[in-house]
Design a protein around this motif. Sequence first.
Motif, PDB file in Angstrom:
ATOM      1  N   HIS A   1       0.810  -1.219   0.000  1.00 48.62           N
ATOM      2  CA  HIS A   1       0.000   0.000   0.000  1.00 48.62           C
ATOM      3  C   HIS A   1       0.840   1.266   0.000  1.00 48.62           C
ATOM      4  N   ALA A   2       2.058   1.207   0.535  1.00 49.89           N
ATOM      5  CA  ALA A   2       2.940   2.370   0.420  1.00 49.89           C
ATOM      6  C   ALA A   2       3.258   2.647  -1.045  1.00 49.89           C
TER       7      ALA A   2
ATOM      8  N   LEU B   1      -2.873   3.582  12.037  1.00 51.29           N
ATOM      9  CA  LEU B   1      -3.165   2.230  12.498  1.00 51.29           C
ATOM     10  C   LEU B   1      -3.172   2.227  14.021  1.00 51.29           C
ATOM     11  N   HIS B   2      -4.199   1.664  14.620  1.00 51.39           N
ATOM     12  CA  HIS B   2      -4.290   1.569  16.082  1.00 51.39           C
ATOM     13  C   HIS B   2      -3.832   0.177  16.516  1.00 51.39           C
ATOM     14  N   ASP B   3      -2.674   0.113  17.153  1.00 51.04           N
ATOM     15  CA  ASP B   3      -2.137  -1.156  17.631  1.00 51.04           C
ATOM     16  C   ASP B   3      -2.728  -1.441  19.002  1.00 51.04           C
ATOM     17  N   ALA B   4      -3.649  -2.394  19.070  1.00 46.39           N
ATOM     18  CA  ALA B   4      -4.265  -2.798  20.337  1.00 46.39           C
ATOM     19  C   ALA B   4      -3.693  -4.116  20.819  1.00 46.39           C
ATOM     20  N   GLY B   5      -2.447  -4.397  20.469  1.00 48.58           N
ATOM     21  CA  GLY B   5      -1.788  -5.605  20.943  1.00 48.58           C
ATOM     22  C   GLY B   5      -1.645  -6.692  19.908  1.00 48.58           C
ATOM     23  N   GLY B   6      -1.949  -6.446  18.671  1.00 48.59           N
ATOM     24  CA  GLY B   6      -1.832  -7.477  17.648  1.00 48.59           C
ATOM     25  C   GLY B   6      -2.619  -7.125  16.421  1.00 48.59           C
ATOM     26  N   VAL B   7      -3.527  -8.009  16.027  1.00 48.77           N
ATOM     27  CA  VAL B   7      -4.312  -7.750  14.825  1.00 48.77           C
ATOM     28  C   VAL B   7      -5.619  -8.506  14.914  1.00 48.77           C
ATOM     29  N   GLN B   8      -6.663  -7.926  14.380  1.00 55.31           N
ATOM     30  CA  GLN B   8      -7.974  -8.572  14.358  1.00 55.31           C
ATOM     31  C   GLN B   8      -7.971  -9.731  13.367  1.00 55.31           C
ATOM     32  N   GLU B   9      -8.577 -10.818  13.751  1.00 56.42           N
ATOM     33  CA  GLU B   9      -8.517 -12.033  12.929  1.00 56.42           C
ATOM     34  C   GLU B   9      -9.149 -11.850  11.559  1.00 56.42           C
ATOM     35  N   GLU B  10     -10.192 -11.021  11.452  1.00 57.76           N
ATOM     36  CA  GLU B  10     -10.905 -10.892  10.188  1.00 57.76           C
ATOM     37  C   GLU B  10     -10.190 -10.006   9.164  1.00 57.76           C
ATOM     38  N   VAL B  11      -9.044  -9.320   9.502  1.00 54.44           N
ATOM     39  CA  VAL B  11      -8.437  -8.334   8.604  1.00 54.44           C
ATOM     40  C   VAL B  11      -7.112  -8.926   8.026  1.00 54.44           C
ATOM     41  N   LEU B  12      -7.012  -8.706   6.699  1.00 57.15           N
ATOM     42  CA  LEU B  12      -5.870  -8.406   5.809  1.00 57.15           C
ATOM     43  C   LEU B  12      -6.428  -8.125   4.487  1.00 57.15           C
ATOM     44  N   GLU B  13      -6.401  -7.085   4.138  1.00 60.52           N
ATOM     45  CA  GLU B  13      -7.135  -6.641   2.937  1.00 60.52           C
ATOM     46  C   GLU B  13      -6.229  -5.765   2.078  1.00 60.52           C
ATOM     47  N   PHE B  14      -6.257  -5.993   0.754  1.00 59.76           N
ATOM     48  CA  PHE B  14      -5.418  -5.267  -0.194  1.00 59.76           C
ATOM     49  C   PHE B  14      -6.317  -4.571  -1.219  1.00 59.76           C
TER      50      PHE B  14
ATOM     51  N   HIS C   1      -9.637  -9.694  -0.074  1.00 58.44           N
ATOM     52  CA  HIS C   1      -9.812 -10.024   1.341  1.00 58.44           C
ATOM     53  C   HIS C   1      -9.306 -11.444   1.605  1.00 58.44           C
ATOM     54  N   TYR C   2      -8.277 -11.550   2.480  1.00 61.19           N
ATOM     55  CA  TYR C   2      -7.702 -12.843   2.851  1.00 61.19           C
ATOM     56  C   TYR C   2      -8.097 -13.120   4.304  1.00 61.19           C
ATOM     57  N   HIS C   3      -9.229 -13.745   4.487  1.00 60.12           N
ATOM     58  CA  HIS C   3      -9.824 -13.884   5.810  1.00 60.12           C
ATOM     59  C   HIS C   3      -8.924 -14.693   6.750  1.00 60.12           C
ATOM     60  N   GLY C   4      -8.511 -14.066   7.866  1.00 60.38           N
ATOM     61  CA  GLY C   4      -7.792 -14.774   8.920  1.00 60.38           C
ATOM     62  C   GLY C   4      -6.329 -15.054   8.655  1.00 60.38           C
ATOM     63  N   SER C   5      -5.799 -14.721   7.475  1.00 59.10           N
ATOM     64  CA  SER C   5      -4.415 -15.104   7.174  1.00 59.10           C
ATOM     65  C   SER C   5      -3.406 -14.328   8.014  1.00 59.10           C
ATOM     66  N   ILE C   6      -3.719 -13.101   8.383  1.00 63.45           N
ATOM     67  CA  ILE C   6      -2.749 -12.288   9.105  1.00 63.45           C
ATOM     68  C   ILE C   6      -2.647 -12.681  10.577  1.00 63.45           C
ATOM     69  N   SER C   7      -3.594 -13.434  11.078  1.00 64.48           N
ATOM     70  CA  SER C   7      -3.573 -13.828  12.485  1.00 64.48           C
ATOM     71  C   SER C   7      -2.823 -15.133  12.715  1.00 64.48           C
ATOM     72  N   GLN C   8      -2.273 -15.719  11.663  1.00 67.33           N
ATOM     73  CA  GLN C   8      -1.587 -17.006  11.789  1.00 67.33           C
ATOM     74  C   GLN C   8      -0.076 -16.814  11.684  1.00 67.33           C
ATOM     75  N   ARG C   9       0.647 -17.229  12.721  1.00 69.17           N
ATOM     76  CA  ARG C   9       2.111 -17.156  12.701  1.00 69.17           C
ATOM     77  C   ARG C   9       2.684 -18.472  12.160  1.00 69.17           C
ATOM     78  N   ARG C  10       2.299 -18.801  10.948  1.00 68.96           N
ATOM     79  CA  ARG C  10       2.786 -20.025  10.312  1.00 68.96           C
ATOM     80  C   ARG C  10       2.609 -19.873   8.809  1.00 68.96           C
ATOM     81  N   GLU C  11       3.103 -20.836   8.092  1.00 68.61           N
ATOM     82  CA  GLU C  11       2.948 -20.865   6.642  1.00 68.61           C
ATOM     83  C   GLU C  11       1.461 -20.934   6.294  1.00 68.61           C
ATOM     84  N   PRO C  12       0.939 -20.007   5.472  1.00 72.98           N
ATOM     85  CA  PRO C  12      -0.501 -19.984   5.195  1.00 72.98           C
ATOM     86  C   PRO C  12      -0.973 -21.114   4.289  1.00 72.98           C
TER      87      PRO C  12
END
Length: 495
Positions: free
Chosen positions: A311-312, A323-336, A437-448
């Motif tokens: 996006h930059a 961006l409001h960092d509330a300790g991580g990321v919401q599971e429903e977000v990663l959107e391009f 919209h890539y539902h839930g992919s950003i909340s996983q700390r592993r290979e998607p």
Amino acid sequence: MIKQPSKMAKEKDQNTKDNKNLLICFLWNFSAELKLILMALLVLCTLATLLPFIPSSFSISASELRFCISRIAAPDVVNSTSLAVVNDPGLENGVIKRPLTDKAVVNNGDIKLPVMNNGDTKRLFSGNTIVDNGDVKPKSVLNNGVTKRSFTGYGWAAYTFVLMSAYRGGVNGFAAIGLSSKPLHVYAHPSYRCEWVPLNQSENRVLTDGSRILTDWGYGRVYTTVVVNCTFPATVNSKNSGGTLLLHATTGDADRNVTDSIPVLTESPNSVDFHLYDTNRRREKYDYLYCGSSLYGNLSPQRVREWIAYHARFFGEKSHFVLHDAGGVQEEVLEFIGIPPNNTISSVMETLEEYSQFTIGQMPMSSQLCFSGDGPARTYRKWGFEKLAYRDVKKVPRRDRKYAVQPRNVFATGVHMSQNLQGKTYHGTGSLIRYFHYHGSISQRREPCRHLFNGTRIMFDNNPYVLDTTMRDVGFAVKTFEIRTIGDRLIRTRQ
């Protein structure tokens, strides 16, 4: 012997009468005890109802008892402030002093800070500025340059207003953004007044009614978003001598109308650049401003890196991201956000410039199905939006959407669309701009990638998917942009 029916009826009536007399006698003899039992049950039921709303740290102090007594002793006083803090919990100038709060003091318009036992003045950080003995200090800035803010709540059982931020929108206009108790807005009639208190006491204060805007009324249950617009009849702080904007939030309860006076914004002397609000001379600082939702959950640094780099490059150098960092990321977000080939974001904006708002349709991408056309080894080394290339094409009535607005024409914005603007809204942007919209992919700390496919059309879990290479095709350009912008220090980061 068989009794006659008339005799049986008489005996039954007599027994009923005797039972009633016995019950009345019992109740008469034990009326005091019954009253005591009923009162005890009433108190227990009341406590059981109120217990979930009482904080775990709840305690009653002598000052609180004095405050309750002062409320009973002064029934004619209805307007009060939860910010007035003095040693004497009595009344002064018709304002009730609440000694149990540790917030700032508002006394005749002067903002003061509570004094601790050791004689030090306690500092108040309201998310905008620190007010300490009349001196205005800048916001809390961390070593990495991030501005740290906090939310400040005002009220009692349920907050009448939770201050999040405030800003100047013009020479005579301000906006205060926060949360408020939704039942308060449903069952009462809360109102807001705005007051400018100059730092120079020789200047006059200015008072005006605040306009309440409920931007996401259908979403909140316990609390709801409230934007208060403060428009004064003339330029505020015209001499640039500094001052404080107070927001007087009133519950609107006919029986107990309580007012909380909240310092929402402070301007130090010579801190306002009024040229920014001159429409004839103004030059916009940014072309695009992206405002994201609060991010919480289990953060994936790889996916966030991809999002920022994409996006930059997409919005260009004159763009700004909030961006409001509330300790991580919401599971429903990663959107391009994406546009069709042979188009640019500037050309799309020019096409839609007659509209104050337009919505952006969703392209639902699978967050576990990957295209393996490059071979498994190379596929796993690619970025997430390069390999997650299968789009869900199941027919549904309507998917979620995002939106963009022209800030000059908008009074307040919500989560999925703004309903407080002047001008037209356009919804038919499917051929011009979309968001992937890539539902839930950003909340996983592993290979998607959980499954690899090589076809252009597949069925998975009874859902149809098609190969969509829109995002995949710009992967090389985004990586080149990142290297050119920040160097190659992230090029060997694990994906």
